[in-house]
Design an enzyme around this catalytic site. Structure first.
Site, mmCIF file in Angstrom:
data_model
loop_
_atom_site.group_PDB
_atom_site.id
_atom_site.type_symbol
_atom_site.label_atom_id
_atom_site.label_comp_id
_atom_site.label_asym_id
_atom_site.label_seq_id
_atom_site.Cartn_x
_atom_site.Cartn_y
_atom_site.Cartn_z
ATOM 1 N N ARG A 54 -37.682 -3.203 -12.086
ATOM 2 C CA ARG A 54 -36.833 -4.033 -12.618
ATOM 3 C C ARG A 54 -35.535 -4.130 -13.582
ATOM 4 N NH1 ARG A 54 -37.974 -10.355 -12.491
ATOM 5 N NH2 ARG A 54 -35.414 -10.462 -12.896
ATOM 6 N N CYS A 66 -40.623 -19.210 -14.231
ATOM 7 C CA CYS A 66 -41.275 -16.743 -13.504
ATOM 8 C C CYS A 66 -42.440 -17.608 -14.397
ATOM 9 C CB CYS A 66 -39.911 -16.825 -14.119
ATOM 10 S SG CYS A 66 -39.615 -16.564 -15.939
ATOM 11 N N ASP A 105 -37.767 -9.462 -26.157
ATOM 12 C CA ASP A 105 -37.792 -8.887 -25.090
ATOM 13 C C ASP A 105 -38.886 -8.049 -25.719
ATOM 14 O OD1 ASP A 105 -35.098 -9.293 -23.094
ATOM 15 O OD2 ASP A 105 -36.797 -10.270 -23.004
HETATM 16 C C1 EPZ Z 1 -31.791 -14.212 -21.263
HETATM 17 O O1 EPZ Z 1 -33.184 -15.328 -20.340
HETATM 18 C C2 EPZ Z 1 -32.166 -12.304 -20.962
HETATM 19 N N1 EPZ Z 1 -32.096 -12.042 -19.462
HETATM 20 C C3 EPZ Z 1 -33.844 -11.663 -20.838
HETATM 21 O O2 EPZ Z 1 -34.415 -10.615 -20.911
HETATM 22 C C4 EPZ Z 1 -34.052 -12.424 -22.495
HETATM 23 O O3 EPZ Z 1 -35.361 -12.537 -22.765
HETATM 24 C C5 EPZ Z 1 -33.425 -14.198 -23.173
HETATM 25 O O4 EPZ Z 1 -31.795 -13.415 -22.541
HETATM 26 C C6 EPZ Z 1 -33.653 -14.347 -24.527
HETATM 27 O O5 EPZ Z 1 -32.892 -13.052 -25.013
HETATM 28 C C7 EPZ Z 1 -30.999 -11.567 -18.870
HETATM 29 O O6 EPZ Z 1 -30.004 -11.392 -19.775
HETATM 30 C C8 EPZ Z 1 -30.583 -11.060 -17.623
HETATM 31 P P1 EPZ Z 1 -31.906 -17.668 -22.851
HETATM 32 P P2 EPZ Z 1 -32.190 -15.982 -19.971
HETATM 33 O O7 EPZ Z 1 -31.586 -18.845 -21.782
HETATM 34 O O8 EPZ Z 1 -30.672 -16.008 -20.551
HETATM 35 C C9 EPZ Z 1 -34.146 -22.276 -22.615
HETATM 36 C C10 EPZ Z 1 -35.834 -9.330 -19.947
HETATM 37 O O9 EPZ Z 1 -36.375 -9.173 -19.796
HETATM 38 N N2 EPZ Z 1 -33.553 -22.818 -21.859
HETATM 39 O O10 EPZ Z 1 -31.274 -17.166 -23.965
HETATM 40 O O11 EPZ Z 1 -32.354 -16.286 -19.134
HETATM 41 C C11 EPZ Z 1 -35.007 -21.687 -21.841
HETATM 42 O O12 EPZ Z 1 -36.041 -21.984 -20.854
HETATM 43 C C12 EPZ Z 1 -35.415 -10.774 -19.685
HETATM 44 O O13 EPZ Z 1 -34.763 -8.799 -19.360
HETATM 45 C C13 EPZ Z 1 -33.000 -23.877 -21.394
HETATM 46 O O14 EPZ Z 1 -33.118 -24.507 -22.155
HETATM 47 O O15 EPZ Z 1 -32.905 -16.726 -21.211
HETATM 48 C C14 EPZ Z 1 -35.276 -20.145 -23.177
HETATM 49 O O16 EPZ Z 1 -37.164 -21.088 -23.474
HETATM 50 C C15 EPZ Z 1 -36.808 -11.750 -19.602
HETATM 51 N N3 EPZ Z 1 -31.914 -24.388 -20.311
HETATM 52 C C16 EPZ Z 1 -34.320 -20.348 -23.858
HETATM 53 O O17 EPZ Z 1 -33.442 -21.860 -23.966
HETATM 54 C C17 EPZ Z 1 -31.137 -23.410 -20.083
HETATM 55 O O18 EPZ Z 1 -29.715 -24.052 -19.048
HETATM 56 C C18 EPZ Z 1 -33.714 -18.986 -24.197
HETATM 57 O O19 EPZ Z 1 -33.398 -18.188 -23.485
HETATM 58 C C19 EPZ Z 1 -31.149 -22.337 -20.748
HETATM 59 C C20 EPZ Z 1 -32.020 -21.560 -21.262
#
Ligand code: EPZ
Length: 430
Positions: free
Chosen positions: A398, A117, A306
């Site tokens: 959203r 995204c 966020d």
């Molecule tokens: C959650 O996303 C939130 N969304 C996000 O909120 C939030 O920014 C994010 O956590 C961090 O706090 C929901 O809860 C629906 P991550 P998520 O997995 O779970 C890497 C908003 O604006 N990663 O914690 O998708 C990833 O690329 C949204 O409300 C891997 O490499 O985020 C990132 O760099 C945006 N492999 C880091 O970890 C994986 O399998 C943290 O991502 C999973 C993640």
């Protein structure tokens, strides 16, 4: 498509009510797939992402009814297909949250890979490796994750990155596994705790939620429950930053200040008078210009990613120079170029932006790129001199419930209008 037309104006003053947390509601709704009885969910925000989750669950044969509260009835006998199709998943990455529950309860799942995204590649490899550690057979074919497992087995799962939805997916899957699962380096976000509380109400045996080690003792079956979603800490912080950036006084009710104490500390450092009760918090600038603050995002309990874009706006009009460093996502400065169109003085140096405060921004047409960037552009428009049109506001819908109504309650001059800008062949509003 619509746009938000914003007239920069007086300081924002008044009271708004926080909605239920988007990032708690989505996993809680997915958890209904673990049970054959109704899940009653209260304090559900009215958001596009919640609607998308309703459509996704309905696609599987789950009935979702919304009245004073939401009732999600995922009776296994009504599940028609364990598939989350691309056209739904591409609009909402959190759809990946159905993978764990489907696999745990129904032994199979076919979920489109979310893809990247605006803010980053956002892989789900940790989700998949964790499910494999629990005995799932996982194949990725044609852009879909195809998973099967007669019954998941408890396992010790060290996660090499802190992932919020990864922790949530694996925690849900482990509730019906055979044996004990230990999630190490788990996310500690309040939304993870909220989901754990919902699962425990369903009869799950979970300890350590909110710490970096979560232990789940699998059960053969869970049962229906009633759960009230926690307040949205990011929405709360967004309105408080709007108050501070506008030199006003904003109070947010029906919230939990303890979920954003790091954000409140930064607002106090910026010169705000912060007062709070059990379920409310107020920021009062007493008409003063904010001071610049340095911010470095990190997983909870660190400074939330966020809230990063919102603090870029605060620093853009603050007295001094603020350094904002993003450590969670690789491309979460899309709002910077839009703020520069409004006169902000920002220089990006790798994962850090150097924001030199100016007295006032100038209104301009800008483009939303992701959810929290959109919110920062709305705040910028409210404090700028002149008119700002924020386009592509489907991003903001959203994650923010009735943002224009709530900002108007604070004295903001903001209207939702149809976007009649001609659209080029590439689909770009000119
Ligand atoms: C959650 O996303 C939130 N969304 C996000 O909120 C939030 O920014 C994010 O956590 C961090 O706090 C929901 O809860 C629906 P991550 P998520 O997995 O779970 C890497 C908003 O604006 N990663 O914690 O998708 C990833 O690329 C949204 O409300 C891997 O490499 O985020 C990132 O760099 C945006 N492999 C880091 O970890 C994986 O399998 C943290 O991502 C999973 C993640």
């Amino acid at each position: 498509m619509d746009l938000l037309r914003i007239e920069g104006g007086p300081p924002l003053n008044g009271v708004v009510r926080a909605s239920g947390a988007k990032n708690a509601t989505l996993p809680v709704m997915a958890s209904a797939l673990l049970i054959d009885e109704p899940l009653f969910v209260e304090n559900v925000p009215h958001l596009e992402d919640v609607t998308t989750t309703n459509v996704l669950l309905a696609h599987m044969g789950v009935s979702v009814t919304i009245g004073d509260y939401m009732v999600v009835e995922a009776d296994a006998s009504t599940i028609t297909q364990c598939v989350a199709p691309y056209d739904l998943v591409k609009t909402m990455r959190a759809s990946i949250l159905v993978l764990g529950p489907l696999l745990a309860r129904h032994g199979e799942a076919e979920v489109s890979l979310p893809g990247g995204c605006a803010i980053g590649a956002r892989p789900v490899d940790i989700h998949l490796r964790g499910l494999e550690a629990m005995g799932a057979e996982i194949r990725v074919e044609g852009g879909y994750v195809k998973a099967r497992c007669a019954r998941l087995q408890g396992a010790r799962i060290p996660m090499d990155m802190v992932t919020v939805t990864g922790t949530e997916n694996l925690m849900m899957a482990a509730t019906l596994a055979d044996g004990v699962t230990v999630l190490e380096n788990a996310a500690r976000e309040p939304e993870v705790i909220d989901l754990a509380n919902c699962l425990i109400a369903m009869g799950a045996e979970i300890s350590g939620a909110g710490t970096s080690t979560i232990t789940i003792r699998g059960k053969k079956q869970l049962h229906g429950a009633r759960h009230r979603v926690c307040p949205d800490r990011i929405e709360t912080g967004t309105f408080l930053v709007a108050g501070a950036a506008s030199r006003g006084c904003v109070k947010v009710t029906h919230t939990d200040p303890s979920l954003i104490d790091v954000v409140l500390a930064k607002l106090a450092a910026a010169g705000a008078e912060v007062t709070q009760g059990n379920d409310w918090v107020q920021v009062d600038m007493h008409g003063r210009r904010p001071r610049s603050v340095d911010v470095r995002t990190s997983p909870y309990p660190g400074f939330p990613t966020d809230m990063q874009a919102q603090f870029c706006v605060l620093n853009a009009v603050a007295d001094g120079v603020g350094m904002v460093t993003e450590t969670v996502f690789e491309n979460r400065f899309m709002h910077v170029s839009e703020l520069e169109r409004m006169g902000a003085k920002i220089r990006q140096e790798g994962h850090t932006v150097r924001v030199t405060g100016i007295e006032q921004l100038t209104g301009a047409p800008v483009m939303a790129t992701d959810l929290r960037a959109s919110a920062s552009l709305v705040i910028a428009g409210l404090i700028a001199d002149g008119t700002t049109d924020v386009r592509r506001i489907y991003h903001i819908d959203r994650g923010y419930e009735c943002i224009e109504e709530k900002m108007a309650q604070l004295g903001g001059i903001i209207r939702r209008l149809p976007d009649r800008a001609p659209v080029t062949a590439r689909g770009v509003s000119v």
